[in-house]
Design an enzyme around this catalytic site. Structure first.
Site, PDB file in Angstrom:
ATOM      1  N   ARG A  14       1.659   1.085   2.792  1.00 52.81           N
ATOM      2  CA  ARG A  14       2.976   1.183   2.137  1.00 52.81           C
ATOM      3  C   ARG A  14       3.337   2.648   1.896  1.00 52.81           C
ATOM      4  NH1 ARG A  14       5.335   3.680  -2.072  1.00 52.81           N
ATOM      5  NH2 ARG A  14       3.468   3.308  -3.319  1.00 52.81           N
ATOM      6  N   ASP A  15       2.698   3.271   0.955  1.00 55.72           N
ATOM      7  CA  ASP A  15       3.033   4.645   0.589  1.00 55.72           C
ATOM      8  C   ASP A  15       2.826   5.575   1.782  1.00 55.72           C
ATOM      9  OD1 ASP A  15       3.755   6.763  -0.984  1.00 55.72           O
ATOM     10  OD2 ASP A  15       2.048   6.658  -2.338  1.00 55.72           O
ATOM     11  N   HIS A 221      -3.037   8.131  -9.270  1.00 59.82           N
ATOM     12  CA  HIS A 221      -2.448   8.155  -7.929  1.00 59.82           C
ATOM     13  C   HIS A 221      -2.203   9.621  -7.583  1.00 59.82           C
ATOM     14  CE1 HIS A 221       0.439   6.413  -4.846  1.00 59.82           C
ATOM     15  NE2 HIS A 221       0.862   7.666  -4.901  1.00 59.82           N
ATOM     16  N   HIS A 223      -1.985  13.168  -5.298  1.00 57.04           N
ATOM     17  CA  HIS A 223      -1.594  13.775  -4.016  1.00 57.04           C
ATOM     18  C   HIS A 223      -2.289  15.125  -3.905  1.00 57.04           C
ATOM     19  CE1 HIS A 223       1.967  11.272  -2.610  1.00 57.04           C
ATOM     20  NE2 HIS A 223       1.562  10.660  -3.710  1.00 57.04           N
ATOM     21  N   CYS A 254       6.110  11.146  -0.488  1.00 55.16           N
ATOM     22  CA  CYS A 254       7.227  10.342  -0.991  1.00 55.16           C
ATOM     23  C   CYS A 254       8.527  10.883  -0.412  1.00 55.16           C
ATOM     24  CB  CYS A 254       7.260  10.372  -2.516  1.00 55.16           C
ATOM     25  SG  CYS A 254       8.588   9.361  -3.188  1.00 55.16           S
ATOM     26  N   ASN A 263      -0.812  11.296   0.203  1.00 57.15           N
ATOM     27  CA  ASN A 263      -1.723  10.959  -0.885  1.00 57.15           C
ATOM     28  C   ASN A 263      -3.078  11.536  -0.546  1.00 57.15           C
ATOM     29  OD1 ASN A 263       0.332   8.741  -0.465  1.00 57.15           O
ATOM     30  ND2 ASN A 263      -0.404   8.315  -2.493  1.00 57.15           N
TER      31      ASN A 263
END
Ligand code: HMG
Ligand code: MG
Length: 313
Positions: A14-15, A221, A223, A254, A263
Site C-alpha cells: 500500500r504505502d 512508522h 521513514h 507519501c 519507508n
C-alpha cells in the site's frame, strides 16, 4: 514487562506502491503480497479504498482484496489491513469482505489516517484535523458493528513538509488519546518526512506516555529520508514500542510529502531487531529476495542496504 518479540507491519503493497508513477499490474501487486506472506511476516497492509482521483495507483484495491478472499494456501495467521479514509472506503471494503471472509483466517483490519498538522491534513485528506475525527466517528461505529479492528495513523508527527521540523508533541499525544477513545486499537505514529531524530522521538514517546497512551498501543512508522530511521527505532524499542511499520526494499514515499523517500526498508528493521535480540519471525534471506524482485518489477533501485548485503553474501 515488554516482550522480546517485535511485530512488523509490512506496508509495501500500500504505502510503498501508492506513489509509483507507472501503473503496477494487479498481478504484480498480488504476487508481492503472496511473496511477502511466505517470509514469516504477520501483518501486511495490502491496499487502500481511497479516492482513485487522489491515488490512482490504489484504484484496484477491490481486486486485491477479492484475490485475498479467494481460497489460497498462504499462512492463515496473517492479518491483512486496508486503508480507508472515510465511511465510503469502509463500505467498499465491507461489501466484499463481509460475504466472503474466510472463517479459518485471521480477521482483516482497516486503518484510518489523520495528521498532526493542519496543512498536511488539508493536503492529504482535504479537511481539518477536527473534521477528520468527525469523519472517523461513523467509520469506528460501523467497524465495531462488524467486528473489524481499526488502526489509526498520525502522519507528520515528527516533522511536516509544510510546517517544518518542529511539530508539537502535545498535539500528537492529544490526537492519539482522541483516536483511542474513538476506538482505535493501535496508533501508528508516522514520521512521514523522516525529520525525526533520536531526541525528538524520545520526547514524543514520553509525551504520549504522560498523556496516558500505553506503549503497547503504539506503532512507529518511520521513514529513512535523513538516515535516522534505525536510530529512532532503537529509541522506540527502548521505550517499549513493539510494533514497527516498514516497507520491503524501502518502497514508497507519501504523495503529499514532497522529497520524502520511502519507508524504512523492512529488511533493515528485521536485521536491526534480530541483532538486538528482539525476534521478528521473518526469514531475512527470503525477504531480501522479495525486495530484489519488487525493485526489478518497479524499475526502482533497491533501497535496503541490508537486503543487498544479505544477497551479496
Ligand atoms: P474529497 O474530494 O474531499 O472527498 O476527498 P469527497 O467526499 O468530496 O468526494 C470526492 C470524490 O471522491 C467523489 O467522487 C467521491 O465519491 C469519491 P465524484 O463524485 O467526484 O466522482 N470518494 C471516494 N472514492 C473511492 N473511495 C473512497 C472515496 N471517498 C470519496 N473512500 C478523500 C477526500 C479523503 C476521499 C480524499 O482526500 C482521499 O481519498 N485521500 C486519500 C489520500 C491518500 O490515500 N493518501 C495516502 C495515504 S496516507 C499516507 O500514505 C501516510 C501514511 O503512510 C503514514 C505516514 O507515512 O505518514 C499512512
Ligand atoms: Mg508512510
Amino acid at each position: 514487562a515488554v516482550g522480546d518479540h517485535v511485530s512488523i507491519v509490512e506496508v509495501g503493497p500500500r504505502d510503498g506502491l501508492q506513489n509509483e508513477k507507472n501503473t503496477i499490474s494487479l498481478e504484480t501487486k498480488t504476487s508481492l503480497i503472496e511473496r511477502l506472506a511466505k517470509t514469516g511476516l504477520s501483518t501486511i497492509e495490502a491496499g487502500a479504498f481511497v479516492s482513485p482521483k487522489w491515488i490512482p495507483q490504489m484504484a484496484n484495491s477491490d481486486q486485491v482484496l477479492q484475490h485475498l478472499l479467494e481460497p489460497h494456501d498462504l499462512p492463515k495467521h496473517i492479518k491483512y489491513q486496508f486503508l480507508v479514509p472515510n465511511s465510503k472506503g469502509l463500505e467498499s471494503f465491507l461489501a466484499l469482505y463481509e460475504k466472503q471472509a474466510p472463517k479459518d483466517h485471521e480477521p482483516m483490519e482497516v486503518s484510518i489516517f489523520t495528521a498532526a498538522t493542519e496543512s498536511f491534513a488539508q493536503k492529504n485528506t482535504n479537511c481539518s484535523i477536527a473534521e477528520s475525527l468527525t469523519r472517523f466517528e461513523p467509520v469506528f461505529s460501523t467497524a465495531k458493528a462488524h467486528n473489524i479492528r481499526v488502526r489509526a495513523y498520525i502522519s507528520v508527527a515528527l516533522g511536516c513538509p509544510y510546517e517544518g521540523p518542529d511539530v508539537d508533541p502535545k498535539v500528537v499525544a492529544d490526537l492519539a488519546v482522541d483516536l483511542l477513545q474513538l476506538g482505535a486499537e493501535q496508533i501508528s505514529i508516522g514520521d512521514t518526512t523522516g525529520m525525526g531524530t533520536a531526541p525528538k522521538t524520545r520526547i514524543l514517546l514520553k509525551t504520549l506516555a504522560a498523556a496516558g497512551v500505553e506503549m503497547q498501543d503504539v506503532a512507529l512508522h518511520l521513514h529513512d529520508t535523513y538516515g535516522q530511521a534505525l536510530v529512532n527505532a532503537v529509541v522506540g524499542a527502548e521505550a517499549g514500542v513493539r510494533v514497527f511499520d516498514a516497507s520491503v526494499a524501502g518502497l514508497g514515499g507519501c504523495p503529499y510529502s514532497p522529497g520524502a523517500t520511502g519507508n524504512v526498508p523492512t529488511e533493515d528493521m528485521v536485521y536491526l531487531f534480530e541483532t538486538l535480540g528482539l525476534s521478528t519471525g521473518v526469514d531475512l534471506p527470503a525477504l531480501a529476495e522479495v525486495g530484489e524482485w519488487i525493485s526489478r518489477e518497479t524499475g526502482r533501485s533497491n533501497e535496503s542496504r541490508v537486503g543487498k548485503g544479505t544477497l551479496a553474501r
